[in-house]
Design a protein around this motif. Structure first.
Motif, short mmCIF file in Angstrom:
data_model
loop_
_atom_site.label_atom_id
_atom_site.label_comp_id
_atom_site.label_asym_id
_atom_site.label_seq_id
_atom_site.Cartn_x
_atom_site.Cartn_y
_atom_site.Cartn_z
N ASP A 16 0.83 -1.21 0.00
CA ASP A 16 0.00 0.00 0.00
C ASP A 16 0.87 1.25 0.00
O ASP A 16 0.59 2.22 -0.74
CB ASP A 16 -0.91 -0.03 1.23
CG ASP A 16 -1.80 1.21 1.30
OD1 ASP A 16 -2.51 1.47 0.32
OD2 ASP A 16 -1.75 1.91 2.32
N LEU A 17 1.93 1.25 0.79
CA LEU A 17 2.83 2.42 0.83
C LEU A 17 3.53 2.60 -0.52
O LEU A 17 3.72 3.72 -0.98
CB LEU A 17 3.86 2.23 1.94
CG LEU A 17 3.33 2.32 3.37
CD1 LEU A 17 4.40 1.92 4.37
CD2 LEU A 17 2.84 3.72 3.68
N ASP A 18 3.89 1.49 -1.13
CA ASP A 18 4.55 1.57 -2.44
C ASP A 18 3.63 2.22 -3.48
O ASP A 18 4.09 2.94 -4.36
CB ASP A 18 4.95 0.18 -2.93
CG ASP A 18 6.36 -0.17 -2.47
OD1 ASP A 18 6.99 0.69 -1.84
OD2 ASP A 18 6.81 -1.30 -2.73
N ARG A 19 2.34 1.95 -3.36
CA ARG A 19 1.40 2.52 -4.34
C ARG A 19 1.08 3.97 -4.02
O ARG A 19 0.89 4.78 -4.92
CB ARG A 19 0.10 1.71 -4.33
CG ARG A 19 0.27 0.33 -4.92
CD ARG A 19 -1.09 -0.35 -5.03
NE ARG A 19 -0.91 -1.75 -5.31
CZ ARG A 19 -1.27 -2.74 -4.51
NH1 ARG A 19 -1.84 -2.48 -3.35
NH2 ARG A 19 -1.07 -3.99 -4.84
N ARG A 20 0.99 4.28 -2.74
CA ARG A 20 0.49 5.62 -2.38
C ARG A 20 1.58 6.63 -2.08
O ARG A 20 1.49 7.79 -2.47
CB ARG A 20 -0.42 5.51 -1.13
CG ARG A 20 -1.79 5.03 -1.46
CD ARG A 20 -2.72 5.35 -0.34
NE ARG A 20 -2.44 4.59 0.87
CZ ARG A 20 -2.84 4.96 2.08
NH1 ARG A 20 -3.49 6.08 2.23
NH2 ARG A 20 -2.58 4.20 3.13
N VAL A 21 2.58 6.21 -1.34
CA VAL A 21 3.54 7.19 -0.82
C VAL A 21 4.79 7.29 -1.69
O VAL A 21 5.25 8.38 -2.01
CB VAL A 21 3.94 6.83 0.63
CG1 VAL A 21 4.92 7.85 1.18
CG2 VAL A 21 2.70 6.76 1.49
N ILE A 22 5.33 6.16 -2.10
CA ILE A 22 6.62 6.19 -2.80
C ILE A 22 6.56 6.99 -4.10
O ILE A 22 7.46 7.79 -4.35
CB ILE A 22 7.12 4.75 -3.05
CG1 ILE A 22 7.29 4.02 -1.71
CG2 ILE A 22 8.44 4.76 -3.81
CD1 ILE A 22 8.22 4.68 -0.73
N ARG B 57 11.42 4.33 1.43
CA ARG B 57 10.65 3.16 1.90
C ARG B 57 10.76 3.01 3.41
O ARG B 57 9.77 2.72 4.09
CB ARG B 57 11.18 1.90 1.20
CG ARG B 57 10.76 1.82 -0.24
CD ARG B 57 10.64 0.35 -0.69
NE ARG B 57 9.98 0.29 -1.98
CZ ARG B 57 10.62 0.13 -3.14
NH1 ARG B 57 11.92 -0.01 -3.16
NH2 ARG B 57 9.95 0.09 -4.26
N ALA B 60 8.69 5.78 5.03
CA ALA B 60 7.25 5.55 4.87
C ALA B 60 6.80 4.40 5.75
O ALA B 60 5.70 4.43 6.32
CB ALA B 60 6.94 5.25 3.40
N ALA B 128 -4.82 2.51 -0.84
CA ALA B 128 -4.92 2.55 -2.30
C ALA B 128 -6.16 1.83 -2.79
O ALA B 128 -6.49 0.75 -2.29
CB ALA B 128 -3.68 1.90 -2.90
N LEU B 131 -6.35 -2.05 -3.73
CA LEU B 131 -6.39 -3.16 -2.79
C LEU B 131 -7.83 -3.70 -2.69
O LEU B 131 -8.79 -2.96 -2.88
CB LEU B 131 -5.94 -2.70 -1.40
CG LEU B 131 -4.46 -2.35 -1.21
CD1 LEU B 131 -4.24 -1.90 0.23
CD2 LEU B 131 -3.59 -3.53 -1.52
N VAL B 139 -5.49 -2.79 6.22
CA VAL B 139 -4.33 -1.89 6.15
C VAL B 139 -4.63 -0.57 6.87
O VAL B 139 -3.80 -0.06 7.64
CB VAL B 139 -3.95 -1.64 4.67
CG1 VAL B 139 -2.97 -0.48 4.54
CG2 VAL B 139 -3.36 -2.90 4.06
#
Lengths: 264, 216
Positions: A16-22, B57, B60, B128, B131, B139
């Motif tokens: 989820d972080l990879d899709r939204r934040v990164i 990463r 985050a 996101a 999902l 999440v």
């Protein structure tokens, strides 16, 4: 499912972080944009002897200028030859077409721009010149548009320069000068139209299209200043951080440091 | 400036940057470190380009989906570049930067915790849309639960499960002994289980963790 429990949950959180934040954090590759020579030049300060010589020369020129009697020269109609000043340009006209968020060329109708009156031209000539100019902007090649924008800027005619640059970006988006045209449009919006919002969008567009461009340092600095003046402190801080990382030692280092530390 | 330097370096959207723009692209970390210590901006930029993704990463993972992540990435590098003399070995530049990112993130979480009483409520951002629905709830709830953990426990839990670090790497990143890192992680798991069991979307994960005997 290979992983169980918290490991599986953590993997989903990472996705989820990879899709939204990164994508937000790492938008584009940032490259060094200043040459060794440019940095050395920026770091070099003038010597005291140079400063003293320049001061003496300026003082001498001033006194010599005072001692020469002024001649009464009969001049032709000076108003007809006076360059147009920025104050004579209606701000609304220049700022009528803000750039889109995606950085593509603005599609503002050129007819929305006011005509460019020539002091010596008759009203009828002016009326006929306007469509001719518009059709020229639609048919001229990229070199001619670029030269026209340069000529117009030299003649202190931001409206004509802006129209040529917008036409260049709209009709030749793949041209090598299209991204630099975005920078110039930002400079016109900032310096002539005093429209900080539009100028900021153009500088962002330039940085988006040419992150390693020759004007990237100036664009970052200007975007930082404009964001700060508009009260967008988060944006200003990001530009300041970018400036400090890539252009530390540049002319706006002190200002960038100040803006970056403001919200500490 | 636009008049003096009109269109010297044209660049198009999507066009790869010229190799000359990254002068140190071929350099190893040891050479980069040495140059960066001497104030070489190109070397610093190359370090930034090389490590920004793993650092982003890590940050985050620790702070969650917060808009401040971008600022913290920049702040990590800015502060790290001022302390490059502390890097013992260039081979460990990546792990040293990660430790710095962890330090900056923990500091930010502590500041956020101090400011929390000023806020009326935290509105978590939606996960996101790609999902699955059940996963989105899980999440979102997991990030909400993590927000309630003490900073050190939250950091340990995030680095272990979201970032996927081994316990030795976790201890190095948090600048503590392995045994202390294990204690922190155990405390974080217990607290997370206590808070998560009341949320339907997380019950399955808590159950399977218990079935597996706690920390895998």
């Amino acid at each position: 499912m290979k992983r169980e429990g918290f490991a599986a949950l953590g993997a989903e959180m990472a996705k989820d972080l990879d899709r939204r934040v990164i994508p937000r954090v790492v938008p584009v590759d940032a490259f060094p944009r200043t040459s060794r020579t440019a940095r050395a030049r920026a770091a070099r300060s003038p010597r005291p002897v140079t400063i003293a010589l320049v001061a003496v020369a300026v003082a001498a020129a001033f006194f010599i200028g005072l001692s020469i009697p002024r001649r009464d020269v009969v001049r032709p109609d000076t108003a007809a030859f006076a360059p147009r000043t920025a104050g004579s340009v209606p701000r609304e006209a220049i700022a009528s077409a803000p750039p889109s968020a995606t950085g593509t060329a603005s599609t503002a109708p050129l007819s929305s721009l006011p005509s460019l009156p020539s002091p010596s031209a008759a009203p009828t000539q002016e009326a006929s010149a306007k469509p001719a100019r518009e059709s020229w902007l639609e048919t001229a090649d990229s070199d001619a548009l670029f030269m026209e924008s340069q000529r117009a800027r030299s003649a202190n005619d931001p409206l004509r320069a802006r129209a040529a640059l917008l036409a260049l970006r709209r009709r030749f988006p793949g041209d090598s000068r299209a991204s630099a045209a975005a920078f110039t449009l930002g400079a016109i919006a900032s310096d002539n139209a005093h429209d900080a919002s539009e100028a900021l969008e153009w500088f962002k567009t330039y940085l988006h299209e040419a992150p390693d461009g020759a004007l990237a340092r100036e664009a970052t600095g200007r975007a930082m200043e404009l964001s700060h003046s508009l009260g967008r402190s988060a944006d200003a801080r990001k530009f300041a951080a970018s400036y400090l990382i890539h252009y530390r030692g540049g002319p706006q280092t002190e200002q960038a440091t100040q803006i970056f530390n403001e919200q500490e | 400036v636009a008049t003096l330097l009109p269109f010297q370096r044209p660049s198009r959207q999507g066009e790869p940057a010229p190799a000359s723009a990254r002068r140190h692209i071929e350099s190893g970390d040891d050479a980069l470190c040495a140059l960066a210590r001497d104030g070489d901006h190109a070397a610093r930029s190359e370090i930034f380009v090389r490590y920004k993704l793993p650092i982003a990463r890590t940050i985050a993972a620790i702070i969650g989906p917060d808009a401040e992540a971008e600022d913290l990435v920049h702040e990590t590098f800015l502060r790290a570049f001022d302390r490059l003399d502390d890097v013992e070995s260039a081979a460990r530049l990546g792990s040293w930067l990660r430790a710095f990112a962890v330090f900056v993130s923990r500091e930010w979480l502590r500041k956020k915790a101090r400011r929390r009483w000023l806020l009326f409520a935290d509105v978590p951002e939606s996960p996101a849309p790609s999902l699955a629905d059940g996963m989105r709830d899980a999440v979102r709830d997991a990030f909400t639960v993590l927000d309630k953990l003490p900073v050190d426990e939250r950091t340990a839990f995030s680095l272990r499960y979201v970032e996927g670090l081994e316990i030795e790497e976790l201890a190095l990143a948090m600048d503590m002994s392995v045994s202390t890192a294990k204690r922190r992680l155990r405390a974080a798991e217990e607290r997370f289980q206590t808070l998560a069991v009341t949320r339907p979307s997380l019950r399955e994960y808590v159950r399977s963790t218990r079935d597996a005997g706690g920390e895998p």
